[in-house]
Design a protein around this motif. Structure first.
Motif, PDB file in Angstrom:
ATOM      1  N   PRO A  57       0.970  -1.428  -0.036  1.00  0.00           N
ATOM      2  CA  PRO A  57       0.192  -0.027  -0.044  1.00  0.00           C
ATOM      3  C   PRO A  57       0.605   1.442  -0.053  1.00  0.00           C
ATOM      4  CG  PRO A  57       0.174  -0.937   2.081  1.00  0.00           C
ATOM      5  CD  PRO A  57       0.534  -1.836   1.255  1.00  0.00           C
ATOM      6  N   PRO A 269      -8.995  -5.002   9.888  1.00  0.00           N
ATOM      7  CA  PRO A 269      -9.064  -4.524   8.647  1.00  0.00           C
ATOM      8  C   PRO A 269     -10.531  -4.634   7.833  1.00  0.00           C
ATOM      9  CG  PRO A 269      -7.745  -6.268   8.515  1.00  0.00           C
ATOM     10  CD  PRO A 269      -8.253  -6.160  10.012  1.00  0.00           C
ATOM     11  N   LEU A 270     -10.747  -3.641   6.852  1.00  0.00           N
ATOM     12  CA  LEU A 270     -11.742  -3.772   6.075  1.00  0.00           C
ATOM     13  C   LEU A 270     -11.379  -4.743   4.672  1.00  0.00           C
ATOM     14  CD1 LEU A 270     -12.993  -0.079   5.937  1.00  0.00           C
ATOM     15  CD2 LEU A 270     -13.780  -1.876   7.324  1.00  0.00           C
ATOM     16  N   ASP A 271     -12.304  -4.867   3.919  1.00  0.00           N
ATOM     17  CA  ASP A 271     -12.162  -5.690   2.706  1.00  0.00           C
ATOM     18  C   ASP A 271     -12.517  -4.984   1.637  1.00  0.00           C
ATOM     19  OD1 ASP A 271     -11.064  -7.309   0.713  1.00  0.00           O
ATOM     20  OD2 ASP A 271     -11.979  -9.167   1.654  1.00  0.00           O
ATOM     21  N   THR A 272     -12.057  -4.118   0.880  1.00  0.00           N
ATOM     22  CA  THR A 272     -12.582  -3.294  -0.323  1.00  0.00           C
ATOM     23  C   THR A 272     -12.632  -4.376  -1.243  1.00  0.00           C
ATOM     24  OG1 THR A 272     -10.345  -2.617  -0.955  1.00  0.00           O
ATOM     25  CG2 THR A 272     -11.538  -1.052   0.319  1.00  0.00           C
ATOM     26  N   HIS A 302     -10.989   4.938  -0.784  1.00  0.00           N
ATOM     27  CA  HIS A 302     -10.177   3.986  -0.902  1.00  0.00           C
ATOM     28  C   HIS A 302      -9.435   3.946  -2.158  1.00  0.00           C
ATOM     29  CE1 HIS A 302     -11.962   2.218   2.739  1.00  0.00           C
ATOM     30  NE2 HIS A 302     -12.941   2.449   2.115  1.00  0.00           N
ATOM     31  N   LEU A 310      -7.126   0.457  -2.413  1.00  0.00           N
ATOM     32  CA  LEU A 310      -6.333   0.127  -1.201  1.00  0.00           C
ATOM     33  C   LEU A 310      -7.110  -0.466   0.034  1.00  0.00           C
ATOM     34  CD1 LEU A 310      -3.877   2.982  -0.514  1.00  0.00           C
ATOM     35  CD2 LEU A 310      -3.586   0.998  -1.732  1.00  0.00           C
ATOM     36  N   ASP A 311      -6.989  -1.031   0.822  1.00  0.00           N
ATOM     37  CA  ASP A 311      -7.617  -1.758   2.041  1.00  0.00           C
ATOM     38  C   ASP A 311      -8.354  -2.829   1.554  1.00  0.00           C
ATOM     39  OD1 ASP A 311      -6.998   0.498   3.627  1.00  0.00           O
ATOM     40  OD2 ASP A 311      -8.559   1.697   2.693  1.00  0.00           O
ATOM     41  N   CYS A 313      -8.211  -7.075   1.736  1.00  0.00           N
ATOM     42  CA  CYS A 313      -7.473  -8.128   2.998  1.00  0.00           C
ATOM     43  C   CYS A 313      -7.522  -9.304   2.035  1.00  0.00           C
ATOM     44  CB  CYS A 313      -8.228  -8.206   4.168  1.00  0.00           C
ATOM     45  SG  CYS A 313      -7.642  -9.153   5.393  1.00  0.00           S
ATOM     46  N   ARG A 323      -4.082  -4.944   4.085  1.00  0.00           N
ATOM     47  CA  ARG A 323      -4.538  -3.573   3.900  1.00  0.00           C
ATOM     48  C   ARG A 323      -4.012  -3.235   2.492  1.00  0.00           C
ATOM     49  NH1 ARG A 323      -6.567  -1.258   8.878  1.00  0.00           N
ATOM     50  NH2 ARG A 323      -6.053  -2.453  10.635  1.00  0.00           N
ATOM     51  N   HIS A 324      -3.914  -3.975   1.503  1.00  0.00           N
ATOM     52  CA  HIS A 324      -3.083  -3.893   0.285  1.00  0.00           C
ATOM     53  C   HIS A 324      -4.129  -3.689  -0.791  1.00  0.00           C
ATOM     54  CE1 HIS A 324      -0.027  -5.485   2.970  1.00  0.00           C
ATOM     55  NE2 HIS A 324       0.717  -5.447   1.768  1.00  0.00           N
ATOM     56  N   GLU A 325      -3.507  -3.419  -1.691  1.00  0.00           N
ATOM     57  CA  GLU A 325      -4.211  -3.444  -3.298  1.00  0.00           C
ATOM     58  C   GLU A 325      -4.133  -4.885  -3.755  1.00  0.00           C
ATOM     59  OE1 GLU A 325      -3.539  -1.655  -7.837  1.00  0.00           O
ATOM     60  OE2 GLU A 325      -2.073  -1.321  -6.478  1.00  0.00           O
TER      61      GLU A 325
END
Length: 349
Positions: A57, A269-272, A302, A310-311, A313, A323-325
């Motif tokens: 990220p 964390p969230l999961d976009t 995001h 981003l964000d 999981c 928390r990544h792409e």
């Protein structure tokens, strides 16, 4: 934005209209799509012949794989979306080359062939043969006693497993050669995954002596469990007499636009990526307003100026890319935005 087939011929492509209700796209949608696709071009230059999986990220540097694993189709799909967007011959050739590398997955013993081969060819202008070969191989793997294509052995573990991430993509892929098998595959997973509510299980192991037994991995609160199944419902709703699948959508639509990666960890964390999958599913189910609401949150909160969602999981229990792409987050965001803006009309789905 936040910085906002020789032998049998393959079946003809299904060009039915999308389920999205007509109406102008929000003003932020086209610029957001443009930024995501610009990121695809940057990623292609970075990864070369490898497949991107997830990106740091902070630096944006990609972790890659040689064969694409279960996510290879999403990279091919993004390259095709870029080629459609730019209409550049070089972009089209890059997309073709990537799709051709997915052909080896047709014979792999895994139900994730749906994700790989359907979404890797859904926008391709020459993907019918690979898709059809994969569909026939999946039909050959269909177990009529279990009523599904098993998870398989390609990624290790017991072969006779049913996992929710082996449903989306598999439904339309199977339907190109055997609609009843596609329906059965979806229904069996619905019975397993939803029949145990309120404590859902997203993976089930079959043994001759005991039948189906729920597995603890993925955990019940896993965000992509309902997202994958909602996407499969959207695919099932497009089959003949598929209205009963669409009627289950409310059961799987999360209350929050961007869900927690695991509801058992409210401070986690969230999961976009789960949100992006959900947005596309809602669009394809004709629930445009709800889908637009999810997409607006993703774009506004995001999505970076250089097109990185981003964000996402990947694997919270393992602590991997939390928390990544994620390449599938980028793909489903781009797919949903392209459909919302009319740049694609539902692909072959």
């Amino acid at each position: 934005m936040k910085a906002r087939p020789d032998g049998d011929a393959p079946p003809p492509e299904d060009r039915r209209a999308s389920c999205v209700k007509p109406g102008p796209a929000p003003g932020w949608a086209a610029p957001a799509l443009g930024s995501v696709l610009a990121r695809v071009a940057v990623t292609r230059a970075e990864v070369g012949d490898r497949f991107p999986l997830y990106a740091d990220p902070d630096t944006g540097t990609w972790r890659t794989t040689a064969r694409g694993s279960w996510t290879g189709g999403f990279w091919a799909g993004l390259l095709w979306l870029l080629a459609r967007h730019t209409e550049a011959p070089s972009d089209r050739e890059a997309a073709r080359a990537c799709t051709s590398r997915l052909a080896d997955w047709a014979g792999a013993d895994t139900s994730t062939r749906g994700l790989i081969l359907w979404y890797g060819t859904v926008f391709a202008d020459d993907g019918e043969r690979i898709r059809y070969q994969g569909a026939r191989a999946c039909r050959d793997s269909f177990d009529p006693e279990l009523g599904l294509v098993p998870w398989g052995s390609a990624f290790g573990g017991p072969r006779l497993t049913a996992r929710v991430d082996g449903v989306p993509g598999m439904v339309p892929l199977l339907a190109t050669v055997d609609v009843e098998a596609a329906r059965s595959h979806l229904r069996r997973h619905l019975d397993l995954c939803l029949g145990s509510r309120p404590s859902s299980s997203w993976s089930w192991l079959h043994a001759e002596a005991t039948g189906w037994t729920a597995c603890a991995d993925p955990p019940p609160g896993w965000s992509r469990g309902p997202a994958w199944l909602l996407l499969a419902l959207a695919e099932g709703a497009r089959l003949p007499d598929g209205d009963s699948f669409a009627a289950l959508a409310d059961t799987l639509t999360p209350a929050s636009p961007v869900p927690l990666a695991d509801t058992a960890h409210p401070g986690g964390p969230l999961d976009t990526s789960a949100a992006a999958i959900t947005a596309l599913a809602l669009l394809r189910l004709g629930r445009r307003d709800r889908a637009v609401g999810v997409l607006e949150v993703l774009v506004d909160r995001h999505l970076t100026a250089d097109g990185r969602l981003l964000d996402g999981c990947y694997d919270l229990p393992a602590g991997t890319a939390v928390r990544h792409e994620l390449i599938w987050g980028d793909f489903f965001l781009a797919y949903a935005l392209a459909e919302l803006t009319g740049q694609v009309a539902g692909g072959t789905g």
